[in-house]
Design a protein around this motif. Structure first.
Motif: not given
Length: 128
Positions: A32-47
């Motif tokens: 989940s820590t490695k997934a969160n690194i990628v997820l933090n890059q796309i939060k709040g961005k348009d699709v």
């Protein structure tokens, strides 16, 4: 103090249904820590921006999350009749799943344990 009968409490809880389009993948062989690194890059961005970021992110988790975002967009189009151009990533998070425990043989008859992490990844979209 009692808050009412169990069926009433469940009825009230189920009435607060979240109508935002989302997609979830469970038991992914990724911590989940490695997934969160990628997820933090796309939060709040348009699709469209999020998909572009994921396409050029050189991490294993980016491929999985890219498919997940595409699935959430498809859910928004077909289930909620939302316009793709107005969608953005409102929430993106990952929680810890069960750990696969494996044994690694070592010198002098010892055995070291290897923990193979899994995670549950969720992406929630919304309209601007």
């Amino acid at each position: 103090m009692a808050k009412g009968h169990r069926s009433q409490i469940k009825k009230e809880r189920n009435a607060q249904k979240d109508s935002r389009p989302k997609a979830k993948v469970t038991f992914v062989r990724l911590s989940s820590t490695k997934a969160n690194i990628v997820l933090n890059q796309i939060k709040g961005k348009d699709v469209n921006t999020a998909l572009a970021i994921l396409a050029y992110t050189p991490r294993y988790g980016a491929r999985i999350i890219e498919k997940l975002v595409k699935s959430a967009v498809a859910n928004a189009e077909h289930n909620n009749s939302m316009e793709t151009a107005n969608l953005f990533v409102e929430e993106a998070f990952s929680t810890k799943g069960p750990t696969l425990k494996r044994i690694r043989p070592r010198a002098q008859g010892r055995a070291y344990r290897i923990d193979k992490q899994t995670s549950h990844i969720t992406v929630v979209l919304n309209e601007r």
